[in-house]
Design an enzyme around this catalytic site. Sequence first.
Site, PDB file in Angstrom:
ATOM      1  N   THR A 135      45.835  44.322  32.878  1.00 59.65           N
ATOM      2  CA  THR A 135      46.167  43.049  33.516  1.00 59.65           C
ATOM      3  C   THR A 135      44.931  42.200  33.754  1.00 59.65           C
ATOM      4  O   THR A 135      44.875  41.020  33.376  1.00 59.65           O
ATOM      5  CB  THR A 135      46.886  43.312  34.847  1.00 59.65           C
ATOM      6  OG1 THR A 135      48.095  44.046  34.594  1.00 59.65           O
ATOM      7  CG2 THR A 135      47.243  42.003  35.531  1.00 59.65           C
ATOM      8  N   GLY A 139      46.145  40.589  41.141  1.00 58.92           N
ATOM      9  CA  GLY A 139      46.780  39.892  40.027  1.00 58.92           C
ATOM     10  C   GLY A 139      45.770  39.486  38.979  1.00 58.92           C
ATOM     11  O   GLY A 139      44.560  39.444  39.222  1.00 58.92           O
ATOM     12  N   GLY A 168      57.123  45.293  41.214  1.00 59.59           N
ATOM     13  CA  GLY A 168      55.799  45.480  40.640  1.00 59.59           C
ATOM     14  C   GLY A 168      54.658  45.265  41.608  1.00 59.59           C
ATOM     15  O   GLY A 168      53.488  45.278  41.211  1.00 59.59           O
ATOM     16  N   LYS A 191      37.316  49.235  50.087  1.00 59.66           N
ATOM     17  CA  LYS A 191      36.844  47.850  50.149  1.00 59.66           C
ATOM     18  C   LYS A 191      36.009  47.582  51.392  1.00 59.66           C
ATOM     19  O   LYS A 191      34.977  46.899  51.324  1.00 59.66           O
ATOM     20  CB  LYS A 191      38.046  46.907  50.083  1.00 59.66           C
ATOM     21  CG  LYS A 191      38.772  46.949  48.740  1.00 59.66           C
ATOM     22  CD  LYS A 191      40.086  46.185  48.772  1.00 59.66           C
ATOM     23  CE  LYS A 191      40.795  46.246  47.434  1.00 59.66           C
ATOM     24  NZ  LYS A 191      42.119  45.581  47.473  1.00 59.66           N
TER      25      LYS A 191
END
Length: 433
Positions: A12, A303, A184, A202
């Site tokens: 992706t 994304g 998803g 993170k």
Amino acid sequence: MTVKIGLLGLGTVGSGTVEILQDPQGRSPLLKAIEVKAVGVRSLDKPRQVNLPPEVLTTDLEAIVTDPDIAIVVELMGGLEPARSLILQAIAHKKHIVTANKAVIARYGPEIYEAANQHGVYVLLEAAVGGGIPIIKPLKQSLGGNRIQSIVGILNGTTNYILSRMTSEGADFDEVLTAAQQLGYAEADPSADVDGLDAADKIAILASLGFGGRVKREDVACEGIRSVSAVDIAYADRLGFVIKLLAIADGNAGEDSEALQLRVHPTLIAKDHPLASVNGVYNGVLVTGDPLGQVMFYGRGAGAGPTASAVVSDVINIVGIITSSDENPALDPLLSCTHQHYCQVSPIEDLVTRFYCRFLCADVPGVIGHLGMGFGNHGVSLESLVQIGFTDGCAEIVVVTHDVREGDYRAALEEISQLEAVKEIPSVIRVLS
């Protein structure tokens, strides 16, 4: 001058990165200096979202990291191995690295950065935290004149989506998780997200940058959202709070002012707090520093588009240096990572914060008094203690404390749990002070 790059991975984010590189119009002019020479993939026959010449695709990843023509290796594979080994091999061949792999950096950052400094190359990782939110570079550069006091963030879009839907719909965790997987937004195995592991990776990276020292990933206390119920979200709402999975690096939260508190856990935050309105798959990071005060970074945390945007920004940074510098320039201290010492981290037991707790108790006279006495025996001061209603024949009692040392609070709960009238303690959630 053309700068040749190689990509490891064409999923992706990799596909999103190639799309930007293939469409430079209206973007940075430095994009026109970039040539994608090789892209490493698992299968040559898989259908692709992007069009690349067949000769660019290869399953030989080592050939990419050792290719003398390639100046920058963009690692977008994810996972620990072979990503770590390939990054180190690329560095040994004097390749600059751009990565979105927070797991590798959180666990092997010191090893990777030592190798990079030794070989005179950069390792840039804007895409590893917060997707498209520019947070790495501001911490290293724009906020360099500040003494960072705390970094508080919603750093995982999956859990924020789940908690947001639980809040708006009154639904339970399992129901919303299933829906998130169907859409998803959540993986088939959601453990890294819902157990807080992704957010812990993170915040370890952000803490290292913000507080100027290395951070051991295992020093980050970590709790996920599986235990958060629709009941707790409803009670939090009545009390003026929302529940968020927060990742926190705080220089002021423990008894030892020289040590950091590093933690990931569900948290009640006031509805007027800046992070309370960060919903859905969005991320937000609130940085507090001296003399700046508070500054917030907000945007889509995952994304293809947002993450690829961050990847390409790092590539552009390195291309700019390569095309405008001498053959072997010294590393720019604003882009490299040179700190050697480890941050001192305070144990979670020394955290000083407020707590929300829900009890199921027998409906007998004096039970509230017994709860209050149990807390008082350990110096826990109560902000509120109210009976909300009944569940399965038990009185449901919700307690919110004033600031208290976590170790003392846990000791009080241990004593209270032994009371005959206390049938269950379903929820213990920290409150952001």
